[in-house]
Structures are given as C-alpha cells and as structure tokens.
Design an enzyme around this catalytic site. Structure first.
Site, PDB file in Angstrom:
ATOM      1  N   LEU A 194      -0.426  -1.265   2.915  1.00 43.56           N
ATOM      2  CA  LEU A 194      -0.917   0.050   3.336  1.00 43.56           C
ATOM      3  C   LEU A 194      -2.432   0.040   3.254  1.00 43.56           C
ATOM      4  CD1 LEU A 194       1.548   2.221   1.203  1.00 43.56           C
ATOM      5  CD2 LEU A 194       1.696   1.785   3.657  1.00 43.56           C
ATOM      6  N   ALA A 225       9.795   9.538  -5.912  1.00 39.70           N
ATOM      7  CA  ALA A 225      11.030  10.298  -5.679  1.00 39.70           C
ATOM      8  C   ALA A 225      12.194   9.417  -6.115  1.00 39.70           C
ATOM      9  CB  ALA A 225      11.153  10.665  -4.211  1.00 39.70           C
ATOM     10  N   ASP A 237       5.817   6.835   7.996  1.00 42.38           N
ATOM     11  CA  ASP A 237       7.272   6.733   8.177  1.00 42.38           C
ATOM     12  C   ASP A 237       7.547   5.674   9.234  1.00 42.38           C
ATOM     13  OD1 ASP A 237      10.135   7.420   8.683  1.00 42.38           O
ATOM     14  OD2 ASP A 237       9.645   9.160   7.465  1.00 42.38           O
ATOM     15  N   TYR A 279       3.247   0.196 -14.111  1.00 40.41           N
ATOM     16  CA  TYR A 279       1.896   0.524 -13.622  1.00 40.41           C
ATOM     17  C   TYR A 279       1.238   1.560 -14.527  1.00 40.41           C
ATOM     18  CZ  TYR A 279       1.412  -2.163  -9.346  1.00 40.41           C
ATOM     19  OH  TYR A 279       1.232  -3.186  -8.456  1.00 40.41           O
ATOM     20  N   PHE A 309      13.812  14.280   5.646  1.00 41.30           N
ATOM     21  CA  PHE A 309      14.191  15.646   5.245  1.00 41.30           C
ATOM     22  C   PHE A 309      13.252  16.170   4.159  1.00 41.30           C
ATOM     23  CE2 PHE A 309      17.324  17.686   2.101  1.00 41.30           C
ATOM     24  CZ  PHE A 309      17.060  18.978   2.535  1.00 41.30           C
ATOM     25  N   SER A 358      12.780   6.294   1.804  1.00 42.17           N
ATOM     26  CA  SER A 358      14.013   5.551   1.512  1.00 42.17           C
ATOM     27  C   SER A 358      15.178   6.176   2.278  1.00 42.17           C
ATOM     28  CB  SER A 358      14.376   5.613   0.017  1.00 42.17           C
ATOM     29  OG  SER A 358      15.598   4.920  -0.207  1.00 42.17           O
ATOM     30  N   THR A 379      15.338   6.347   9.142  1.00 44.16           N
ATOM     31  CA  THR A 379      16.276   7.478   9.006  1.00 44.16           C
ATOM     32  C   THR A 379      15.564   8.812   9.240  1.00 44.16           C
ATOM     33  OG1 THR A 379      15.945   7.518   6.603  1.00 44.16           O
ATOM     34  CG2 THR A 379      17.862   6.308   7.410  1.00 44.16           C
ATOM     35  N   TYR A 408      21.094   1.231  -3.496  1.00 44.30           N
ATOM     36  CA  TYR A 408      20.245   2.417  -3.679  1.00 44.30           C
ATOM     37  C   TYR A 408      19.957   2.649  -5.158  1.00 44.30           C
ATOM     38  CZ  TYR A 408      18.715   7.314  -3.054  1.00 44.30           C
ATOM     39  OH  TYR A 408      18.010   8.494  -3.037  1.00 44.30           O
ATOM     40  N   GLY A 465       0.403   0.170  -5.450  1.00 46.32           N
ATOM     41  CA  GLY A 465      -0.842  -0.579  -5.233  1.00 46.32           C
ATOM     42  C   GLY A 465      -1.888   0.282  -4.554  1.00 46.32           C
TER      43      GLY A 465
END
Ligand code: UDP
Length: 317
Positions: A69, A122, A39, A167, A19, A83, A43, A153, A110
């Site tokens: 990644l 976020a 993604d 970091y 969203f 998330s 969800t 969560y 990273g």
C-alpha cells in the site's frame, strides 16, 4: 493527534466498498475526516460507495490489500475492514480470506507504522469458534476447528489479532481490536448467504425460509449504525485489547425466521435444511467492557432495524 496543526484527520479504510466498510466511510466523512477507501471488489460492490462520487474528501483506490500500500500523504487512522465475511463467501474464497487476514493485515499494519497512524482491526466473534462459554467475554480464548470449513476465516482473524498485538508490543503502534458480532442493515449483499439477507429475500419472494438444522442455534443481531458508532468510539479510546461490539439480544434462528415472516407480511413457510459443519450453537456478546470503556451500547431495537433493512431489500429483490 492534530492538536498543533488542526489538519483535517485522514483515515484509510480497507474494505471500503463492503457492507461495514462503506458505512464506516460515511460516518468518518460526516465527522469531518478525509477518507481514502481501498477495495478489490471481491465481495464489496461499487454500489455501496456510488453516492460518494464527487465528494472531494473521499478518494477510492481499487487494490488488493495484500499488495503493498503506497500513499503519498499523511495518514492518521487505518481501519482494516477488508475480508470476505459471510460463511458462503469465505467457503468460496478460502485462500483470499486467509491472505487478507494475514498478508493484508501485515500490509495495513505496515502502512500504519510508516505513517505513525493509529490502527484498528475488524476482528470477529468467530475467534470464539463454537463457544463453550456463554455469553462470550473477551478473555475467553475460544473453541475453533482450524481445519474445518470456517477455519480459513477464524484462524485468519486470530492470526490478525496476534499480529496486531505484536505491532503494538514491538513497535509501540497504537492499535485497537474490535470483535464484531452478527451485524445487519442496508448494503448487505442479497446473495451473501448470511441469514439476514437470505431470510428477507426468501420472504419477499414468497419462497420458503431455509432454516439450517432445527433452528435452535442462537445469534444476536446488531444494527449497523450501532456497530459503527461502537467501532468509532473504540478507535478514539486508548484501549489496545479486544473489545466485543454487538447486540446482546439473543434469539434462535427459528424465532428469527418467524419474525422475518411477520415483519415482511410474507406467506412463506419454513424449510429445514442440513446444519453446516461447525456452525456455532450459541452466540451472544458480553458487552460489559464496551459499556464501561466506551460508554457504548446498542440503541436500535431489532424490529426497527429489520424494518429499515427490509425496505432496502424490497427495492432489490
Ligand atoms: N442460517 C440459516 N439459514 C440460512 C442462512 C443461515 O438457518 O439460509 C443459520 C446458520 O446456520 C447460522 C445462523 O443462521 O446458524 C447465522 O448464519 P450466518 O451465515 O448469518 O452467519 P454466522 O453467524 O454463522 O457467521
């Protein structure tokens, strides 16, 4: 950052098919960025980014953000939005929620460190738990039950904030933390269990609106375009500590149900259901920091935002 080369800025958005992630991608493309969206569709949904097919400035990678990644190109900004985010979703996927908040944040940080990119996390008003301070200011440390159903969560996001600050402090990474309060708008999943899609779909189907508890708990709802503008401004600021972004207009869940019935013109009634464990009693952001630092405040009144959201859901119920 690109002052010398004037290269098109490159953004990586994790959770790009979600969203908020998909609305952020749209805004970044509109502001001239190249965007790499990531993604795993746990969800999120491809429908949220289908309109970007053929856009040469957008590239999509289907991947779990907890895995390494690898990107073979420069990156200027990493926006970590991946998330599960609704209570029903993180109850269904507690381990993935903990993993994306911890391991996923580690991978995203990273990547930002390797690319010397700026990083934005976020985070969420859930870091305040069931708050004992009202409205919530950023310097309130929260009242979270780590072993309750929402702990997966809340603690994942609290860990993510701590890792982001580590970091920042140890690697001198440019980092930002946004604490997002309840947000609504088109592209929410009809069945994500959150109060906005739940009430609107129930009202449009003529089914009873399921108010949990006696409906006296409060929330403050921010329209998605306001939220995304605040997030964008925060990334461009130079402020590393958390900033609340949300709409401070507070109402009870029962008032909200009545408003949805009115705006949809529905004949639905209200059905009271048991209150879920650890459901926060009161929630309203103190947005003084965002007002001052970012010159930001929400512009879209609840009724206007809800009408747009209802139109979106009308074609989908
Ligand atoms: N809620 C409700 N009926 C529903 C879904 C949610 O009364 O069908 C209530 C929920 O108990 C909470 C509020 O609405 O007090 C907001 O819930 P949501 O799941 O949207 O997110 P939260 O703000 O709790 O993270």
């Amino acid at each position: 950052m690109n002052a010398k080369t004037k290269r098109t800025p490159v953004s990586v958005v994790t959770g790009a098919a979600g969203f908020l992630g998909s609305h952020l991608v749209d805004l970044l493309l509109a502001r001239g960025h190249r965007v790499i969206g990531i993604d795993n569709f746990i969800t999120g949904t491809v429908d949220n980014i289908a309109h970007l097919a053929g856009n040469t400035r957008f590239r999509f990678i289907q991947q779990d953000v907890t895995e390494f990644l690898f990107l073979n190109e420069p990156v200027d900004y990493v926006w970590h939005f991946a998330s599960p985010a609704s209570p029903a979703d993180y109850l269904e996927f507690p381990i993935q929620t903990l993993k994306v908040g911890s391991l996923g944040t580690h991978k995203a940080l990273g990547l930002a460190k390797h690319k010397r990119a700026r990083f934005l996390l976020a985070s969420t008003s859930e870091v305040y738990g069931d708050p004992l301070v009202h409205p919530q200011t950023e310097d309130y440390w929260g009242n979270v039950n780590p072993v309750g159903p929402r702990g997966c969560y809340d603690e994942a996001k609290r860990f993510a904030e701590a890792l982001t600050m580590a970091y920042h402090r140890e690697h001198r990474l440019q980092t930002r933390i946004v604490r997002i309060f309840n947000t609504y708008g088109p592209r929410m999943r009809l069945n994500d269990g959150r109060v906005v899609p739940a009430f609107i779909s129930q009202a449009l189907r003529g089914k009873p609106l399921t108010v949990f508890g006696d409906g006296s708990q409060t929330r403050s709802f921010c329209y998605v375009s306001d939220l995304i503008e605040g997030v964008y401004r925060l990334m461009l600021s130079n402020y590393p500590l958390p900033v609340n972004i949300g709409n401070p207009t507070e109402l009870t869940v029962l008032e909200f149900a009545r408003q949805i019935i009115r705006l949809t013109g529905s004949r639905s009634r209200i059905a009271f259901k048991p209150l879920p464990q650890d459901d926060p009693r009161q929630r309203r952001p103190d947005i003084s920091r965002a007002r001052k630092l970012l010159k930001w405040e929400p512009k879209v009144p609840l009724e206007v935002g809800l009408k747009k959201t209802i139109e979106y859901f009308r074609t989908r119920v």
